[in-house]
Design a protein around this motif. Structure first.
Motif, short mmCIF file in Angstrom:
data_model
loop_
_atom_site.label_atom_id
_atom_site.label_comp_id
_atom_site.label_asym_id
_atom_site.label_seq_id
_atom_site.Cartn_x
_atom_site.Cartn_y
_atom_site.Cartn_z
N UNK A 28 2.94 0.03 18.37
CA UNK A 28 1.86 0.68 17.64
C UNK A 28 2.13 2.16 17.39
N UNK A 29 1.54 2.67 16.34
CA UNK A 29 1.65 4.08 15.96
C UNK A 29 0.24 4.65 15.88
N UNK A 30 -0.04 5.72 16.60
CA UNK A 30 -1.37 6.33 16.57
C UNK A 30 -1.41 7.27 15.36
N UNK A 31 -1.69 6.70 14.22
CA UNK A 31 -1.54 7.39 12.93
C UNK A 31 -2.72 8.29 12.61
N UNK A 32 -2.51 9.15 11.61
CA UNK A 32 -3.61 9.98 11.10
C UNK A 32 -3.47 10.11 9.59
N UNK A 33 -3.97 9.10 8.92
CA UNK A 33 -3.98 9.08 7.46
C UNK A 33 -5.28 9.68 6.92
N UNK A 34 -6.19 10.07 7.80
CA UNK A 34 -7.46 10.67 7.39
C UNK A 34 -7.63 11.99 8.12
N UNK A 35 -8.61 12.79 7.67
CA UNK A 35 -8.91 14.05 8.34
C UNK A 35 -8.12 15.22 7.78
N UNK A 36 -8.26 16.39 8.41
CA UNK A 36 -7.67 17.63 7.87
C UNK A 36 -6.15 17.68 7.93
N UNK A 37 -5.52 16.73 8.63
CA UNK A 37 -4.07 16.72 8.74
C UNK A 37 -3.45 15.55 7.97
N UNK A 38 -4.26 14.88 7.18
CA UNK A 38 -3.79 13.68 6.46
C UNK A 38 -2.65 13.99 5.50
N UNK A 39 -2.66 15.16 4.88
CA UNK A 39 -1.64 15.50 3.89
C UNK A 39 -0.24 15.45 4.49
N UNK A 40 -0.13 15.81 5.77
CA UNK A 40 1.17 15.74 6.42
C UNK A 40 1.37 14.39 7.11
N UNK A 41 0.28 13.79 7.55
CA UNK A 41 0.39 12.51 8.26
C UNK A 41 0.82 11.37 7.36
N UNK A 42 0.29 11.31 6.16
CA UNK A 42 0.55 10.17 5.27
C UNK A 42 2.04 9.97 4.98
N UNK A 43 2.77 11.00 4.52
CA UNK A 43 4.20 10.75 4.24
C UNK A 43 5.00 10.39 5.48
N UNK A 44 4.65 10.97 6.62
CA UNK A 44 5.34 10.63 7.86
C UNK A 44 5.10 9.17 8.24
N UNK A 45 3.83 8.74 8.18
CA UNK A 45 3.49 7.36 8.52
C UNK A 45 4.14 6.38 7.53
N UNK A 46 4.16 6.76 6.25
CA UNK A 46 4.77 5.88 5.25
C UNK A 46 6.26 5.71 5.52
#
Length: 430
Positions: A28-46
């Protein structure tokens, strides 16, 4: 095509390790595709997700066992992160907290739950001390590594050149942002430069006028930024507005996101970021990602994002986990490994130039290896510079000052263990 042949052969040989056709490895990955850090989280998670999708589609998993790469959304909230950890730990062979705050909360639990933390390039820098932190890994580099390389770069590899200079440390007022302070403070005292910490609160990330007014008043020689998410774009926009010389503005590896610089375009030219990874768009792995993931309609990314620093760093991060899984499978002669076996695998990583070539990832990260006593590997990195349109390489390969970092790791790890006594120490680890 040489690496494809080798990997296909390895997959065929390893397929015999599989205990069951229906078996999988839950990562599992404790992702953050939402919230104030989503802009950096989304490409990393993708990037992370696409790597394991490719592995499953191309190779049928690792050692004949598919990887179930689940995501539990935290929004970068420590409270939600701990909830995600508790929710996923039953089947998990690893936890990937994706926040220094979450990492610090989960860290004491790992000794009891016996689940390794994988926090590539983040978390608590003393986790490098594997004797004390037996279940925590932050390969290929720590925040102290990043701070060390930044100082080496701006001082032209002689920190005495910084004597008498003023360095503003613009940082998120969060465990992540405070993490480099012990190292930077020690270096300021040793080499005679002034360190000016300037915190940015979570509610101030998009409006940093007060911080940049202070920077304009103090007139530092350099600004080092430990920013994340919305803070990065806010700081870069304010730097342009106040006409701070961008060539003297340098961030950590989480402050080098293409989308943040595209907001200011040419005006951001000269801004720099240390990086433990490089987006090598002609690397062989890119063709496999396109064939098995993108063309198959299994990616949430897009061409612009996939050319950027963070998406490609996501690929590197998942490669590190995959190599830990493979090392464990090879050592224990089992396909469906458990968390304790993965801990061994992460402790015995050996990512060589030859292995990177086999993986089709030459140049995307520097070679490194971990051990019982070294859970980081200290691979070093490169300075990337914004040229107005994209990040380009602006330095040769840099290495951290391990001679000064390692004693600090041992000191702070011992302090942590004492403060959290009784804390298990691996006395057999030398």
């Amino acid at each position: 095509m040489k690496h494809f042949t080798k990997m296909a052969l390895a997959a065929t040989v390893a397929a015999g390790l599989c205990t069951s056709a229906a078996a999988d490895i839950y990562a599992p990955n404790l992702s953050y595709r939402t919230g104030p850090f989503a802009a950096t989280g989304i490409p990393l998670m993708n990037g992370q997700k696409d790597y394991f999708t490719m592995i499953n589609e191309r190779d049928g998993g690792i050692g004949g066992v598919k990887i179930e790469f689940d995501e539990c959304e935290t929004g970068y909230s420590t409270e939600k992160g701990v909830e995600c950890y508790e929710k996923t730990k039953g089947r998990a062979v690893v936890t990937q907290p994706w926040s220094t705050g979450i990492t610090l909360q989960v860290l004491p639990k790992t000794n009891v739950d016996m689940i390794p933390i994988l926090a590539p390039g983040y978390g608590f820098s003393p986790m490098a001390d594997g004797k004390v932190f037996q279940w925590a890994f932050n390969a290929p580099g720590s925040y102290w590594d990043a701070a060390s390389m930044i100082l080496k770069f701006i001082s032209q590899d002689n920190l005495d050149n910084l004597k008498g200079k003023k360095i503003a440390f613009l940082h998120l007022d969060h465990p992540f942002g405070k993490e480099p302070l012990p190292f930077l403070e020690a270096k300021a005292a040793q080499h005679g430069f002034e360190l000016l910490p300037i915190p940015v609160g979570l509610k101030e990330m998009q409006n940093q006028s007060a911080q940049w007014l202070q920077i304009r008043r103090e007139r530092p020689d350099y600004v080092i930024m430990w920013g994340w998410g919305a803070m990065n774009a806010g700081a870069i926009t304010e730097a342009v507005k106040t006409k701070f010389p961008m060539e003297n503005f340098i961030g950590t590896w989480w402050s080098g996101h293409d989308a943040d610089l595209k907001i200011v375009g040419e005006d951001g030219k000269g801004y720099k970021s240390i990086s433990f990874s490089r987006p090598m768009l002609d690397a062989a792995i890119q063709a496999d990602i396109k064939k098995y993931v993108v063309d198959a309609g299994k990616s949430q990314s897009n061409p612009e994002e996939m050319s950027g620093v963070f998406y490609n760093r996501g690929l590197v991060i998942s490669m590190i986990l995959a190599e830990g899984i493979k090392a464990a499978q090879d050592h224990f002669k089992v396909g469906e490994i458990n968390a304790e076996q993965l801990r061994w695998g992460l402790e015995n990583l050996n990512v060589t130039e030859e292995r990177l070539a086999e993986l089709g990832m030459t140049g995307m990260v520097a070679p490194f290896k971990t051990s019982c006593s070294d859970h980081t590997g200290h691979s070093g990195g490169w300075v990337l510079e914004w040229d107005g349109k994209a990040f380009v390489e602006a330095s040769d390969h840099l290495t951290p000052d391990s001679a000064s970092i390692q004693p600090l790791e041992v000191e702070k790890a011992a302090e942590y263990a004492a403060a959290n006594a009784p804390w298990p120490i691996n006395e057999e680890c030398k």
